[in-house]
Design an enzyme around this catalytic site. Sequence first.
Site, PDB file in Angstrom:
ATOM      1  N   ASP A   9       7.910  -2.159  -6.608  1.00 47.02           N
ATOM      2  CA  ASP A   9       7.227  -1.184  -5.860  1.00 47.02           C
ATOM      3  C   ASP A   9       7.856   0.251  -6.051  1.00 47.02           C
ATOM      4  O   ASP A   9       8.735   0.346  -6.694  1.00 47.02           O
ATOM      5  CB  ASP A   9       7.367  -1.244  -4.261  1.00 47.02           C
ATOM      6  CG  ASP A   9       6.461  -0.507  -3.508  1.00 47.02           C
ATOM      7  OD1 ASP A   9       5.434   0.090  -3.818  1.00 47.02           O
ATOM      8  OD2 ASP A   9       7.001  -0.077  -2.129  1.00 47.02           O
ATOM      9  N   SER A  10       7.140   1.311  -5.612  1.00 45.28           N
ATOM     10  CA  SER A  10       7.526   2.624  -5.818  1.00 45.28           C
ATOM     11  C   SER A  10       8.649   2.883  -4.817  1.00 45.28           C
ATOM     12  O   SER A  10       9.584   3.734  -5.114  1.00 45.28           O
ATOM     13  CB  SER A  10       6.551   3.843  -5.279  1.00 45.28           C
ATOM     14  OG  SER A  10       6.196   3.392  -3.823  1.00 45.28           O
ATOM     15  N   CYS A  72       2.500  -3.128  -4.889  1.00 45.02           N
ATOM     16  CA  CYS A  72       2.155  -1.714  -4.820  1.00 45.02           C
ATOM     17  C   CYS A  72       0.779  -1.621  -5.063  1.00 45.02           C
ATOM     18  O   CYS A  72       0.218  -1.939  -6.138  1.00 45.02           O
ATOM     19  CB  CYS A  72       3.026  -0.986  -5.755  1.00 45.02           C
ATOM     20  SG  CYS A  72       2.815   1.051  -5.591  1.00 45.02           S
ATOM     21  N   ASN A  73      -0.100  -1.097  -4.225  1.00 44.70           N
ATOM     22  CA  ASN A  73      -1.580  -1.366  -4.551  1.00 44.70           C
ATOM     23  C   ASN A  73      -2.012   0.393  -5.206  1.00 44.70           C
ATOM     24  O   ASN A  73      -2.692   0.150  -6.062  1.00 44.70           O
ATOM     25  CB  ASN A  73      -2.318  -0.866  -3.141  1.00 44.70           C
ATOM     26  CG  ASN A  73      -2.172  -2.201  -2.161  1.00 44.70           C
ATOM     27  OD1 ASN A  73      -3.095  -2.970  -2.061  1.00 44.70           O
ATOM     28  ND2 ASN A  73      -0.961  -2.071  -1.472  1.00 44.70           N
ATOM     29  N   CYS A 184      -1.598  -0.265   1.659  1.00 41.97           N
ATOM     30  CA  CYS A 184      -0.425  -0.043   1.059  1.00 41.97           C
ATOM     31  C   CYS A 184       0.889  -0.701   1.603  1.00 41.97           C
ATOM     32  O   CYS A 184       0.989  -1.190   2.770  1.00 41.97           O
ATOM     33  CB  CYS A 184       0.010   1.536   1.334  1.00 41.97           C
ATOM     34  SG  CYS A 184       1.461   2.131   1.046  1.00 41.97           S
ATOM     35  N   THR A 185       1.661  -1.181   0.796  1.00 41.50           N
ATOM     36  CA  THR A 185       2.908  -2.102   1.287  1.00 41.50           C
ATOM     37  C   THR A 185       3.930  -1.434   1.887  1.00 41.50           C
ATOM     38  O   THR A 185       4.546  -2.050   2.931  1.00 41.50           O
ATOM     39  CB  THR A 185       3.442  -2.968   0.046  1.00 41.50           C
ATOM     40  OG1 THR A 185       3.856  -2.008  -0.978  1.00 41.50           O
ATOM     41  CG2 THR A 185       2.520  -3.782  -0.589  1.00 41.50           C
ATOM     42  N   HIS A 186       3.823  -0.101   2.209  1.00 44.82           N
ATOM     43  CA  HIS A 186       4.702   0.457   3.020  1.00 44.82           C
ATOM     44  C   HIS A 186       4.276   0.617   4.366  1.00 44.82           C
ATOM     45  O   HIS A 186       5.055   1.113   5.323  1.00 44.82           O
ATOM     46  CB  HIS A 186       4.837   1.917   2.591  1.00 44.82           C
ATOM     47  CG  HIS A 186       5.880   2.246   1.511  1.00 44.82           C
ATOM     48  ND1 HIS A 186       5.588   2.124   0.152  1.00 44.82           N
ATOM     49  CD2 HIS A 186       7.037   2.879   1.424  1.00 44.82           C
ATOM     50  CE1 HIS A 186       6.738   2.422  -0.419  1.00 44.82           C
ATOM     51  NE2 HIS A 186       7.643   2.789   0.351  1.00 44.82           N
TER      52      HIS A 186
HETATM   53  N1  DGL Z   1       3.826   1.037  -1.487  1.00 38.10           N
HETATM   54  C1  DGL Z   1       2.719   1.645  -2.431  1.00 38.10           C
HETATM   55  C2  DGL Z   1       1.267   1.004  -2.162  1.00 38.10           C
HETATM   56  O1  DGL Z   1       1.155  -0.335  -1.953  1.00 38.10           O
HETATM   57  C3  DGL Z   1       2.754   3.051  -2.632  1.00 38.10           C
HETATM   58  C4  DGL Z   1       3.234   4.100  -1.762  1.00 38.10           C
HETATM   59  C5  DGL Z   1       3.685   5.259  -2.565  1.00 38.10           C
HETATM   60  O2  DGL Z   1       4.603   5.184  -3.113  1.00 38.10           O
HETATM   61  O3  DGL Z   1       2.833   6.150  -2.173  1.00 38.10           O
HETATM   62  O4  DGL Z   1       0.415   1.623  -2.461  1.00 38.10           O
END
Ligand code: DGL
Length: 284
Positions: A9-10, A72-73, A184-186
């Site tokens: 992920d990011s 990460c989407n 978004c996984t965050h």
């Molecule tokens: N966690 C990521 C997602 O699922 C991206 C978050 C980011 O770095 O902006 O999209």
Amino acid sequence: MSVRIGVFDSGLGGLSVLHDALQMLPGASFVYYADQDHVPYGEKTDDELRGYVRESLSFLIDAGVDAIVIACNTATTVATKGFRSTLPVPVVGMEPAVKLAIDSGMGAIGRILVAATPVTVAGDKLHVLLGHVDLAHEVDLVALPGLVRFAERGVFEAPEVLGYLAGEFGALDLGAYSAIVLGCTHFDYFRMAIRSCFGEPPRFFNGNAGTIRQLVRKLRAAGLPCGLEEDIGPLCLSDGVGFHERVTCYSSGRLLDGRQMALVSRCMEQLDRVGRLCRTEAVR
Ligand code: DGL
């Protein structure tokens, strides 16, 4: 030897996928790669993202993983199927669980809100998906990039988070929604904070379990073990999670230090907590 899965992920958002994978695949070990030098991905260009994703996946392949989950989407919007098929290990991406939410029938009770990053919300991938599944036009989209920054700081329910959400939700009629898709996984960390903005608690959907099931299918197709209980015999899940024995964590190619690992532990605790208090609907 247990199967070794790379989870990318990011930043710290992919821990929400890892959290579920640790439970669903008790016989697997993991290499978690957070590209924190470049987070947030949701505000970068496609060209920048393509470079970051290539570099991160190469690191995981060099680390000897048997398969990779792009948790990460946003990264998945640029890591196309064509690109993934050039890699020497099976790679699974993620997309917002819109179909799951629509198929659940929640649209009959109220509208469905998909929350994601600006790149995911604007991207063709999501709009093509909506064209296929949102036939009744019951889905709305909202970008919440601020939540990514809060998550990277380990700030989940503070007044500043609630203030941010109130501002972003200000233009929406929240009473109209029965379901939220965490695209978004965050965003999994914020289920409690998001819920507190709604009068009637919405149902939450994410793509975590569906992504892990897809990983299992790909591992099986490649003739690899998948770390399911049936591969390793029955065990007690609560004893079998063992984060530190089963997971090695990197931040943009560097092993995490003690301070960073403490934040990872806090994130895992928050995921336990929101999981107990605020269930996410999953494909089982
Ligand atoms: N966690 C990521 C997602 O699922 C991206 C978050 C980011 O770095 O902006 O999209």
